[in-house]
Design a protein around this motif. Structure first.
Motif, PDB file in Angstrom:
ATOM      1  N   TRP A   1     -28.905  20.384 -33.415  1.00  0.00           N
ATOM      2  CA  TRP A   1     -30.042  20.008 -32.682  1.00  0.00           C
ATOM      3  C   TRP A   1     -30.326  18.654 -32.816  1.00  0.00           C
ATOM      4  N   ILE A   2     -29.894  18.087 -33.955  1.00  0.00           N
ATOM      5  CA  ILE A   2     -30.324  16.578 -33.897  1.00  0.00           C
ATOM      6  C   ILE A   2     -29.203  15.936 -32.829  1.00  0.00           C
ATOM      7  N   GLY A   3     -28.154  16.372 -32.577  1.00  0.00           N
ATOM      8  CA  GLY A   3     -27.227  16.057 -31.647  1.00  0.00           C
ATOM      9  C   GLY A   3     -27.774  16.073 -30.283  1.00  0.00           C
ATOM     10  N   THR A   4     -28.290  17.466 -30.065  1.00  0.00           N
ATOM     11  CA  THR A   4     -29.014  17.530 -28.675  1.00  0.00           C
ATOM     12  C   THR A   4     -30.075  16.546 -28.550  1.00  0.00           C
ATOM     13  N   VAL A   5     -30.822  16.161 -29.326  1.00  0.00           N
ATOM     14  CA  VAL A   5     -32.115  15.188 -29.364  1.00  0.00           C
ATOM     15  C   VAL A   5     -31.388  13.818 -29.033  1.00  0.00           C
ATOM     16  N   LEU A   6     -30.552  13.382 -29.924  1.00  0.00           N
ATOM     17  CA  LEU A   6     -29.874  12.086 -29.852  1.00  0.00           C
ATOM     18  C   LEU A   6     -29.243  11.927 -28.307  1.00  0.00           C
ATOM     19  N   CYS A   7     -28.432  12.856 -28.086  1.00  0.00           N
ATOM     20  CA  CYS A   7     -28.006  12.730 -26.542  1.00  0.00           C
ATOM     21  C   CYS A   7     -28.866  12.585 -25.669  1.00  0.00           C
ATOM     22  N   ALA A   8     -30.008  13.540 -25.846  1.00  0.00           N
ATOM     23  CA  ALA A   8     -30.913  13.266 -24.732  1.00  0.00           C
ATOM     24  C   ALA A   8     -31.385  11.989 -24.803  1.00  0.00           C
ATOM     25  N   ALA A   9     -31.994  11.536 -25.967  1.00  0.00           N
ATOM     26  CA  ALA A   9     -32.547   9.989 -25.953  1.00  0.00           C
ATOM     27  C   ALA A   9     -31.626   9.090 -25.555  1.00  0.00           C
ATOM     28  N   ILE A  10     -30.280   9.077 -25.671  1.00  0.00           N
ATOM     29  CA  ILE A  10     -29.447   8.113 -25.256  1.00  0.00           C
ATOM     30  C   ILE A  10     -29.316   8.205 -23.596  1.00  0.00           C
ATOM     31  N   GLY A  11     -29.450   9.401 -23.021  1.00  0.00           N
ATOM     32  CA  GLY A  11     -29.303   9.684 -21.904  1.00  0.00           C
ATOM     33  C   GLY A  11     -30.330   9.021 -20.948  1.00  0.00           C
ATOM     34  N   VAL A  12     -31.656   9.048 -21.595  1.00  0.00           N
ATOM     35  CA  VAL A  12     -32.926   8.648 -20.731  1.00  0.00           C
ATOM     36  C   VAL A  12     -32.735   7.246 -20.845  1.00  0.00           C
ATOM     37  N   VAL A  13     -32.294   6.450 -22.025  1.00  0.00           N
ATOM     38  CA  VAL A  13     -32.072   5.081 -21.885  1.00  0.00           C
ATOM     39  C   VAL A  13     -31.224   4.555 -21.059  1.00  0.00           C
ATOM     40  N   LEU A  14     -29.944   5.447 -20.697  1.00  0.00           N
ATOM     41  CA  LEU A  14     -28.902   4.896 -19.801  1.00  0.00           C
ATOM     42  C   LEU A  14     -29.472   4.937 -18.435  1.00  0.00           C
ATOM     43  N   ILE A  15     -30.135   6.333 -18.037  1.00  0.00           N
ATOM     44  CA  ILE A  15     -30.802   6.296 -16.655  1.00  0.00           C
ATOM     45  C   ILE A  15     -31.595   5.011 -16.317  1.00  0.00           C
ATOM     46  N   TYR A  16     -32.668   4.673 -17.449  1.00  0.00           N
ATOM     47  CA  TYR A  16     -33.584   3.619 -17.199  1.00  0.00           C
ATOM     48  C   TYR A  16     -32.695   2.254 -16.868  1.00  0.00           C
ATOM     49  N   HIS A  17     -31.654   2.191 -17.785  1.00  0.00           N
ATOM     50  CA  HIS A  17     -30.858   0.984 -17.810  1.00  0.00           C
ATOM     51  C   HIS A  17     -30.122   0.753 -16.296  1.00  0.00           C
ATOM     52  N   LEU A  18     -29.772   1.796 -15.969  1.00  0.00           N
ATOM     53  CA  LEU A  18     -28.787   1.991 -14.592  1.00  0.00           C
ATOM     54  C   LEU A  18     -29.732   1.728 -13.471  1.00  0.00           C
TER      55      LEU A  18
END
Length: 420
Positions: free
Chosen positions: A371-388
């Motif tokens: 579950w921690i991995g799920t949340v962490l990947c989701a957070a990284i994904g949001v940051v990456l989309i915003y950056h891109l």
């Protein structure tokens, strides 16, 4: 008597570690410092934590279902064929981008050693893609003994460089020549270089060839991930101490060769060039092999046209190898380093997030780590989309279009083929 294809725990560990280090650090160091500045080392730690948990989830799910195939097989076993099909298309896109990044790195590192022109760089990138196509067609796509030897030499050279750099400890070098970045930039850095950790999942495609996988697979993936995190952090600190952050960014395509040459002269340049050439070549070879196998596997489920499932006399999905290798080669000579790295990273952030979610939902009483991995990947994904969206809008739009096609257009095409 053991089959020649049997992979013991030591070899499996080397393949998992080599799958990550094989091309990751060579192409990501300058990109991450450009994004995170002095916090680049922390970016590798954050991305590494997400990858570490994802490796744990991959191992748990592989043991539960007892089959090779990774995320696609997990979803198939859990009766989610539509999601499995969409994710498989995305993985093929992600792996193709990854191969292009490795070819890009090969061209730059080899050409840099003799002052090759931009034309030479592009020619080398395309040439290595074509060479690896040839090796795969001959049935040499998975030379585990050779790969283990390459991994050993690669890790040794990187460790030496990291130690030499950190012996001359100078914290100011971490920000020399680059704009000051806030601590939050570490998450941006983690997002843009996530591709650096994707390689361990290729071992999931070899699950059926592992010795006692239920006993060793999780410890192998987890320990290899921890080791690679340490290598990435150490090399980031060491190389930056040698060149300064600005120096790394200025020559980001060949940063490690520049660092090795500065401290060891021509022998350092030659050693790092050889290490980079072999590491990226092995990474291209194994990734192309596994991606073609994935394409052939999903073709059996009618997720791709029969074209992709055709095999030659060596039992190799030859058309898939040729199509994927040539596409990656063309991307390598037309794309920029940052756009290729960041686009591929988004695919693997999404894939790892899905696998962590599946593990969290599947394991008895849930799995807090997953579950921690799920949340962490989701957070990284949001940051990456915003950056891109701000820095690479065109690659993001292209990738978003491909994702939408895989989710919405794919079922329509498959339904049409079935009716015909």
């Amino acid at each position: 008597m053991k089959s020649e294809k049997t992979i013991g725990p030591v070899r499996a560990w080397a393949l998992a570690a080599g799958g990550m280090v094989g091309g990751g650090i060579y192409i990501s160091l300058g990109v991450v410092i450009q994004a995170a500045g002095a916090w680049a080392w922390l970016s590798f730690a954050i991305a590494g934590l997400a990858a570490l948990i994802s490796a744990y989830s991959y191992g748990k799910l592989s043991n539960k279902f007892g089959r090779s195939g990774g995320a696609f097989e997990f979803l198939e076993e859990m009766k989610h064929p539509d999601v499995a099909g969409s994710l498989s298309w995305l993985l093929i896109i992600g792996y193709t981008l990854t191969i292009s990044v490795y070819a890009y790195a090969f061209g730059h590192y080899v050409a840099h050693s003799f002052g090759g022109s931009e034309m030479i760089i592009r020619a080398l990138a395309l040439a290595i893609a074509i060479l690896m196509i040839g090796l795969n067609l001959m049935g040499a796509g998975k030379l585990t003994g050779v790969e283990v030897l390459i991994v050993t030499g690669n890790l040794l050279i990187l460790t030496v460089l990291a130690v030499i750099g950190m012996l001359d400890w100078n914290p100011s070098a971490l920000s020399d020549g680059v704009p000051d970045k806030p601590l939050s930039a570490a998450f941006v850095g983690a997002a843009v270089i996530f591709i650096s950790y994707e390689g361990f999942q290729l071992l999931a495609y070899e699950y059926g060839d592992l010795v006692e996988p239920k006993k060793y697979f999780v410890p192998v993936l987890v320990s290899a991930s921890i080791f690679v995190i340490g290598i990435y952090v150490a090399v980031t600190l060491g190389a930056t101490m040698i060149l300064g952050a600005g120096g790394v960014v200025e020559g980001k395509e060949v940063a490690l060769s520049n660092a090795a040459q500065k401290v060891l002269g021509i022998p350092g340049l030659i050693g790092m060039t050889v290490a980079a050439a072999f590491a990226t070549s092995a990474a291209i070879n194994s990734t192309l092999f596994s991606t073609a196998k994935l394409a052939a596997r999903i073709t059996r489920d009618k997720e791709l046209p029969k074209f992709w499932g055709h095999k030659n006399s060596n039992n190799i999905p030859d058309r898939a190898v040729i199509a994927l290798g040539l596409t990656a080669g063309m991307l390598a000579i037309t794309g920029s380093l940052s756009s290729l790295v960041e686009a591929a990273s988004l695919v693997f952030v999404a894939t790892f997030g899905v696998v962590n979610y599946l593990c969290a939902r599947t394991m008895a009483n849930g799995d807090l780590v997953a579950w921690i991995g799920t949340v962490l990947c989701a957070a990284i994904g949001v940051v990456l989309i915003y950056h891109l969206a701000h820095s690479q809008p065109i690659p993001l739009m292209i990738l978003a279009s491909l994702i939408l096609i895989s989710i919405f257009v794919r079922p329509i095409l498959l339904k049409k083929r079935t009716s015909q």
